[in-house]
Design a protein around this motif. Structure first.
Motif, PDB file in Angstrom:
ATOM      1  N   SER A   1      20.983 -40.297  17.016  1.00 18.67           N
ATOM      2  CA  SER A   1      20.431 -39.809  15.824  1.00 18.67           C
ATOM      3  C   SER A   1      21.300 -38.103  15.680  1.00 18.67           C
ATOM      4  CB  SER A   1      18.988 -39.407  15.649  1.00 18.67           C
ATOM      5  OG  SER A   1      19.219 -38.578  17.178  1.00 18.67           O
ATOM      6  N   GLY A   2      21.505 -37.632  15.080  1.00 17.53           N
ATOM      7  CA  GLY A   2      22.101 -36.118  15.745  1.00 17.53           C
ATOM      8  C   GLY A   2      21.924 -35.536  16.863  1.00 17.53           C
ATOM      9  N   ALA A   3      19.930 -35.249  17.035  1.00 20.69           N
ATOM     10  CA  ALA A   3      19.944 -34.786  17.400  1.00 20.69           C
ATOM     11  C   ALA A   3      20.501 -35.208  19.545  1.00 20.69           C
ATOM     12  CB  ALA A   3      18.114 -34.687  17.897  1.00 20.69           C
TER      13      ALA A   3
ATOM     14  N   ALA B   1      31.941 -28.791  18.620  1.00 20.90           N
ATOM     15  CA  ALA B   1      31.710 -28.539  17.956  1.00 20.90           C
ATOM     16  C   ALA B   1      30.422 -29.801  17.461  1.00 20.90           C
ATOM     17  CB  ALA B   1      32.808 -28.454  16.815  1.00 20.90           C
ATOM     18  N   ASP B   2      28.715 -29.264  16.370  1.00 24.33           N
ATOM     19  CA  ASP B   2      27.650 -29.910  15.866  1.00 24.33           C
ATOM     20  C   ASP B   2      28.468 -30.428  14.618  1.00 24.33           C
ATOM     21  OD1 ASP B   2      26.039 -30.672  14.988  1.00 24.33           O
ATOM     22  OD2 ASP B   2      24.601 -29.999  16.375  1.00 24.33           O
ATOM     23  N   GLU B   3      29.385 -31.180  14.038  1.00 23.17           N
ATOM     24  CA  GLU B   3      29.760 -32.024  12.642  1.00 23.17           C
ATOM     25  C   GLU B   3      28.733 -32.475  12.322  1.00 23.17           C
ATOM     26  OE1 GLU B   3      32.698 -30.703  11.129  1.00 23.17           O
ATOM     27  OE2 GLU B   3      33.720 -29.625  12.513  1.00 23.17           O
TER      28      GLU B   3
ATOM     29  N   ALA C   1      27.170 -37.202  12.943  1.00 19.38           N
ATOM     30  CA  ALA C   1      25.869 -38.522  12.345  1.00 19.38           C
ATOM     31  C   ALA C   1      25.491 -38.310  10.758  1.00 19.38           C
ATOM     32  CB  ALA C   1      24.743 -37.460  12.829  1.00 19.38           C
ATOM     33  N   LYS C   2      25.198 -37.455  10.056  1.00 23.35           N
ATOM     34  CA  LYS C   2      24.345 -37.467   8.993  1.00 23.35           C
ATOM     35  C   LYS C   2      25.197 -38.922   7.978  1.00 23.35           C
ATOM     36  CE  LYS C   2      21.335 -33.496   8.670  1.00 23.35           C
ATOM     37  NZ  LYS C   2      21.175 -32.987  10.059  1.00 23.35           N
ATOM     38  N   GLY C   3      26.752 -38.426   7.682  1.00 23.50           N
ATOM     39  CA  GLY C   3      27.277 -39.169   6.131  1.00 23.50           C
ATOM     40  C   GLY C   3      28.005 -40.145   7.156  1.00 23.50           C
TER      41      GLY C   3
END
Ligand SMILES: *Cc1c(COP(=O)(O)O)cnc(C)c1O
Length: 440
Positions: A125-127, A254-256, A283-285
């Motif tokens: 996950s992103g976190a 950089a949190d991208e 993460a996400k995409g």
């Protein structure tokens, strides 16, 4: 099943009867802390269309918060993940490693900014990516302090909620929070009016005076803030921060997670600002809707932690990794980076036109398929969250899914899939226009 008709269609009251039924079960069975923007339940989706359990077809301008960047149920992603599912569902990379993990790491090394040697760790996950980036930066520097920017969003785990700006709903009542996290003032041109140089000077003064460079392991920044309201920093701001970090031995991260993976017309938004972060978080995409996240960074930084110091049971799962490889493949094959520019070319002028007509739109901003409007009480800078709620509700009633954002809840963010057609985008814009007309 019949293929989904790729058009907007509202066939019941919103929510429809089956959604109303599911909402009752949900309220009885699902923890109240897990809320939803709308009481409608999805059944299927394809491209930029989501179909609910009552057969209503929505134009999706949120993409599950920027996850379905290349489109819902993308054929290449579905095929790659389905095949992988039958070959190797789980291996646990630290026990029986597999090629797809390596391939994702290679693709990330290739497509993240900077031509230096890079390495990657995959996560769920992103976190978790943010957590691991901080672990690695601390190990590498031997320092403990973590700096983030005002209005940031970095996740919901203990460390990342401490790194997130907003108390409600992310932190209130969930303490004690992780220590050694510092919130520095950032760059928010619409609200602070500062040039990039002045905003950077303010941030750097805070870092030097309140934390002290010798104790600072890393500065974590979203090149375009997501949850915070798609805040695009003033020109030169991020580059000045990176220069200061480099000069002071601070890892620039950089949190991208929201702005990356082709969302803004480049693989990573950092490229628009001329920065090459020491670490980039994805993460996400990245995996077409499957859970996958990554920390990619300078090889010497990434290699700092000892063997066994990084990992996780499901981290870099083979099905998610296969999906990510398909996503990278489709971005290249279909030239999807250019699609972000196509979307911006239609959506941004339409939003500017609405702004000329409706003074409640204080600001239009963003890059590529990551655009937003910030709503104010006309003639003031006062946030207008009520208008955002009214517009998102109106849009849902008319078959368009819109997402809110912003520290003050007064931003509508647009994260359409890069697969959305011009026609669907124009139709969604016209619903938004009707929504603004209905506010008066
Ligand atoms: C969504 C998001 C996160 C957290 O990702 P999760 O997968 O929800 O843990 C972190 N940073 C940014 C910028 C995000 O948009």
């Amino acid at each position: 099943m019949e293929p989904i008709e790729l058009q907007r269609r509202v066939v019941t009251a919103i929510p429809g009867p089956r959604s109303v039924e599911l909402q009752k079960r949900r309220l009885a069975a699902v923890a109240a802390g897990v809320s939803s923007a709308l009481p409608i339940f999805a059944e299927r989706a394809h491209g930029a269309i989501v179909v609910d359990v009552d057969g209503n077809h929505y134009i999706d301008l949120g993409s599950g918060i920027g996850v379905m960047t290349i489109g819902h149920t993308d054929e290449a992603v579905v095929a790659a993940a389905s095949e992988q599912l039958t070959l190797l569902t789980h291996g646990m990379f630290t026990i029986t490693p597999y090629e797809s993990y390596i391939r994702v790491a290679e693709l990330l090394a290739q497509h993240t900014p900077g031509s230096f040697a890079k390495k990657t760790v995959l996560l769920n996950s992103g976190a978790e990516a943010v957590e691991n980036a901080v672990k690695i930066a601390r190990h590498y520097t031997g320092r403990t302090a973590v700096a983030v920017l005002d209005h940031a969003y970095h996740g919901r785990t203990n460390l990342t909620m401490a790194m997130t700006f907003k108390a409600m709903p992310y932190k209130s009542g969930f303490g004690p929070l992780a220590p050694s996290v510092y919130h520095a003032p950032g760059s928010y041109p619409f609200r602070d009016g500062l040039s990039g140089a002045d905003a950077a000077a303010r941030t750097i003064t805070y870092l030097e005076k309140s934390i002290g460079a010798r104790d600072l392991a890393c500065l974590v920044a979203e090149p375009i803030q997501g949850e915070g309201g798609f805040v695009v920093p003033a020109d030169g701001y991020l580059a000045a921060l990176q220069d200061w970090c480099t000069a002071n031995g601070v890892v620039f991260i950089a949190d991208e997670i929201q702005s990356g993976m082709a969302r803004t017309g480049k693989y990573y938004a950092s490229e628009h600002f001329g920065v090459e972060p020491d670490m980039v978080l994805s993460a996400k995409g990245i995996a077409g809707g499957l859970p996958l996240a990554a920390v990619t960074g300078r090889a010497e930084i990434m290699d700092a932690p000892h063997a066994g110091g990084l990992g996780g049971t499901f981290a870099g799962n083979p099905v998610a990794a296969a999906a990510a490889i398909a996503v990278f493949g489709e971005i290249e094959r279909r030239g999807l980076l250019a699609e972000a520019g196509r979307i911006e070319g239609i959506l941004k002028p339409a939003l500017v036109e609405l702004q000329a007509k409706y003074p409640t739109i204080g600001d239009v901003r963003g890059i590529g398929a990551m655009l937003a409007i910030e709503l104010v009480k006309p003639g003031t800078m006062e946030p207008n969250a009520a208008a955002v709620s009214a517009l998102t509700a109106f849009a849902a009633q008319h078959g368009v899914l819109l997402l809110s954002a912003g520290t003050f809840g007064n931003v509508i963010r647009f994260l359409p899939s890069l697969a959305i057609t011009d026609d669907l985008l124009r139709e969604a814009i016209s619903v938004l226009g009707d929504g603004f007309a209905s506010l008066d």
